[in-house]
Design an enzyme around this catalytic site. Structure first.
Site, PDB file in Angstrom:
ATOM      1  N   LYS A 191      49.530  39.700  41.915  1.00 22.47           N
ATOM      2  CA  LYS A 191      48.376  40.040  42.750  1.00 22.47           C
ATOM      3  C   LYS A 191      48.840  40.731  44.031  1.00 22.47           C
ATOM      4  O   LYS A 191      49.731  40.250  44.728  1.00 22.47           O
ATOM      5  CB  LYS A 191      47.589  38.771  43.073  1.00 22.47           C
ATOM      6  CG  LYS A 191      46.204  39.002  43.651  1.00 22.47           C
ATOM      7  CD  LYS A 191      45.445  37.688  43.710  1.00 22.47           C
ATOM      8  CE  LYS A 191      44.023  37.839  44.184  1.00 22.47           C
ATOM      9  NZ  LYS A 191      43.280  36.541  44.144  1.00 22.47           N
ATOM     10  N   CYS A 225      41.596  39.631  40.185  1.00 25.44           N
ATOM     11  CA  CYS A 225      40.474  39.236  41.037  1.00 25.44           C
ATOM     12  C   CYS A 225      40.286  40.193  42.215  1.00 25.44           C
ATOM     13  O   CYS A 225      39.745  41.281  42.059  1.00 25.44           O
ATOM     14  CB  CYS A 225      40.636  37.794  41.492  1.00 25.44           C
ATOM     15  SG  CYS A 225      39.087  37.041  42.067  1.00 25.44           S
ATOM     16  N   SER A 255      16.064  13.085  49.372  1.00 24.65           N
ATOM     17  CA  SER A 255      16.607  12.128  48.409  1.00 24.65           C
ATOM     18  C   SER A 255      15.982  12.326  47.034  1.00 24.65           C
ATOM     19  O   SER A 255      16.635  12.094  46.011  1.00 24.65           O
ATOM     20  CB  SER A 255      16.416  10.691  48.898  1.00 24.65           C
ATOM     21  OG  SER A 255      15.052  10.366  49.049  1.00 24.65           O
ATOM     22  N   GLU A 271      42.083  34.004  36.018  1.00 19.76           N
ATOM     23  CA  GLU A 271      43.077  33.875  37.087  1.00 19.76           C
ATOM     24  C   GLU A 271      43.494  32.415  37.289  1.00 19.76           C
ATOM     25  O   GLU A 271      42.657  31.507  37.271  1.00 19.76           O
ATOM     26  CB  GLU A 271      42.459  34.420  38.386  1.00 19.76           C
ATOM     27  CG  GLU A 271      43.326  34.303  39.609  1.00 19.76           C
ATOM     28  CD  GLU A 271      42.612  34.750  40.880  1.00 19.76           C
ATOM     29  OE1 GLU A 271      43.321  35.068  41.848  1.00 19.76           O
ATOM     30  OE2 GLU A 271      41.363  34.806  40.903  1.00 19.76           O
ATOM     31  N   SER A 304      36.369  33.621  40.609  1.00 24.33           N
ATOM     32  CA  SER A 304      35.375  34.106  41.567  1.00 24.33           C
ATOM     33  C   SER A 304      34.245  33.100  41.691  1.00 24.33           C
ATOM     34  O   SER A 304      33.431  32.951  40.777  1.00 24.33           O
ATOM     35  CB  SER A 304      34.819  35.461  41.094  1.00 24.33           C
ATOM     36  OG  SER A 304      33.815  35.925  41.964  1.00 24.33           O
TER      37      SER A 304
END
Length: 552
Positions: free
Chosen positions: A113, A149, A297, A45, A175
């Site tokens: 879509k 999608c 860290s 996509e 996705s």
């Protein structure tokens, strides 16, 4: 009619805005498909633009350039297999998320879509127009349906395609990852294969974009949900997928079934890939961070080394008189184990200069949080100076627990361009350190073995901004804090639900208060890798000014 059909599935990593670079990747995939005798080469996509584009795709100059790039690509791939690629498309003044089929030097077919996601990280309702429920397109004598999608998550698009003659479904996706996403994808795609009785091919992209990581994991199912092909997660990959026509319709031949790692490994790889791509796609080659001797860290340093290589990571210890000998030793041990450049820059002299400058203004007032924050902000200033001087991007190291309740100093330890652990609660930081010590993969650029010594993980957490300070002086213990935050943030739950889960109401109310008053800090915080469906930024959008509190 043909009895076989070959698709080249190109699970690749585009870069948002790099139209020419993405087109070049598409052409390379097409050449691989042509050499393999493919009938169709398929890309994910919105591949030509990269994904998620957010408002960029609404800019006319941008989407017009993207469409022009696809038209040029169509001419370049005229002699060979069809090429399917995601792209914006404009028709009758409307902007669509489209899947374009290039054949014979032109755009031969298009899918638009229909279902536009408008939740979590997606705002497609405000960006695109919804396309109509359409039918399949033809490649040779074969009719293919391509729900785009989100369309694959709704039964109406797939059923319409099956009813109008689609012989199998090829579903292109952008996705992004969250923990447990693959199971959700499988469940939806199995449902589509059962409902339609058709093979389903799920093609996803890979790569990092801002806070999101697209984890690939493309797969193919025969009717009734039988897995035929599983591509790897996170890796760029080009796979040949073969279908055969049978008396019962098309069936996918059994192919590679890649191993899917567990959630701990997928989370860690997401953090590594997100940092690697964020750095690479923005042009930074080297990173630096303050290495305190603490667990946060330490894990960020390990992620940075695994993403970029030790030669591209600078760690800096910035001690004060409150920094324990234990922390000094732990920080140096982590730096040595990872093999990074390690600098030692005490802050006492600079802190004294600032204190002396402010002394006339602060006369007669007791020392308080102000003096603690001066230390943190001085460290932030020094790290940003090094970032400027050496051209290295500063990483910030606050975990999700701290980010949630504001246990961080804005313009101090929150300074930085990216935060790999922004969506990782403190309790998961501890376990992720243990996981990294026990596991090594070929995608890690750092060394094997124990890179974070146990004392770093096991000692009580402390900001070390005053004598004998512990995080537990200001916050509930992390297992309790994280469990309450999981209810309030990840589940969007209430104080009553916290109480029902066994937590003290006053403690839960205090956590809620800290969560709400810290919104302004999160608004200014660095982006970071998204690991859950309720990461801070696009997944959870709250007002900064907010007087409401849960009365339950």
């Amino acid at each position: 009619m043909a009895d076989s059909f070959r698709i080249t599935l190109a699970q690749l990593n585009p870069t948002v805005g790099d139209l020419a670079g993405n087109a070049a990747k598409a052409r390379t995939a097409w050449q691989a498909g042509r050499d393999a005798g493919a009938d169709l080469v398929a890309l994910p996509e919105m591949f030509i633009t990269g994904y998620n584009t957010q408002d960029l795709v609404m800019k006319p100059a941008f989407h017009q350039a993207a469409i022009a790039e696809v038209e040029a690509l169509a001419a370049a791939v005229a002699d060979g297999p069809a090429l399917a690629i995601g792209s914006p498309w404009v028709e009758d003044g409307k902007l669509y998320n489209a899947y374009l089929i290039l054949k014979g030097g032109k755009i031969a077919s298009k899918c638009l879509k229909h279902h536009l996601p408008n939740e979590t990280v997606f705002d497609e309702v405000r960006i695109f127009d919804a396309g109509p429920l359409g039918g399949p397109y033809s490649v040779g004598n074969t009719r293919i349906g391509s729900p785009i999608c989100e369309d694959g998550w709704h039964e109406d698009v797939a059923e319409t395609l099956e009813e109008t003659g689609a012989e199998f479904l090829l579903i292109p996706n952008g996705s992004p990852y969250y923990r447990g996403k693959m199971e959700t994808r499988y469940n939806h795609m199995v449902a589509r294969s059962i409902e339609t009785g058709l093979p389903v091919i799920y093609l996803n992209m890979v790569g990092g974009q801002d806070d999101q990581v697209f984890d690939g994991g493309s797969f193919a199912l025969n009717p009734h949900g039988a897995l035929a092909v599983q591509m790897p997660v996170f890796d760029e990959c080009i796979t040949q997928l073969d279908l055969e026509r049978t008396a019962d319709g098309w069936r996918i031949q059994e192919g590679e079934k890649a191993h899917l790692p567990d959630a701990w490994e997928q989370d860690y790889r997401t953090m590594v890939l997100s940092l690697r791509d964020y750095m690479g796609k923005t042009g930074f080659k080297k990173a630096l961070l303050g290495l305190s001797g603490g667990v946060d860290s330490a894990i960020v340093a390990a992620i940075a080394v695994d993403a970029l290589g030790a030669q591209n990571v600078r760690c800096v210890m910035l001690p004060s008189e409150y920094t324990s000998k234990e922390s000094l030793e732990d920080a140096e041990a982590v730096a040595k184990a990872l093999g990074v450049h390690y600098d030692y820059v005490p802050i006492s002299e600079g802190r004294d200069a600032i204190s002396n400058t402010l002394a006339p203004l602060f006369a007669g007032r007791d020392a308080d949080l102000t003096e603690e924050n001066i230390q943190s902000r001085l460290r932030g200033l020094l790290l940003m100076a090094m970032s400027n001087k050496f051209g290295e991007m500063l990483l910030t190291t606050g975990n999700k627990s701290e980010v949630a309740v504001g246990y961080a100093t804005i313009y101090g330890d929150m300074n930085g361009g990216y935060n790999p652990i922004k969506d990782l609660y403190k309790t998961r930081v501890f376990e992720t350190c243990r996981w990294r010590n026990a596991n090594h993969r070929d995608w890690m650029m750092g060394p094997e073995g124990e890179v974070i010594r146990p004392n770093v993980i096991d000692k009580p957490p402390s900001a070390e901004l005053r004598e004998d300070q512990k995080d537990s002086d200001s916050l509930p213990d992390y297992p309790e804090l994280d469990a309450i935050l999981d209810i309030l943030v990840d589940q969007d739950g209430s104080i009553a639900e916290c109480v029902a889960a066994g937590f003290d109401r006053d403690v839960a109310k205090r956590v809620e208060h800290l969560l709400f008053i810290s919104e302004y800090k999160r608004f200014q915080s660095a982006p970071g890798a998204r690991l859950t469906k309720r990461a801070f930024w696009l997944d959870r959008r709250y007002p900064i000014v907010n007087r409401w509190r849960d009365p339950s």
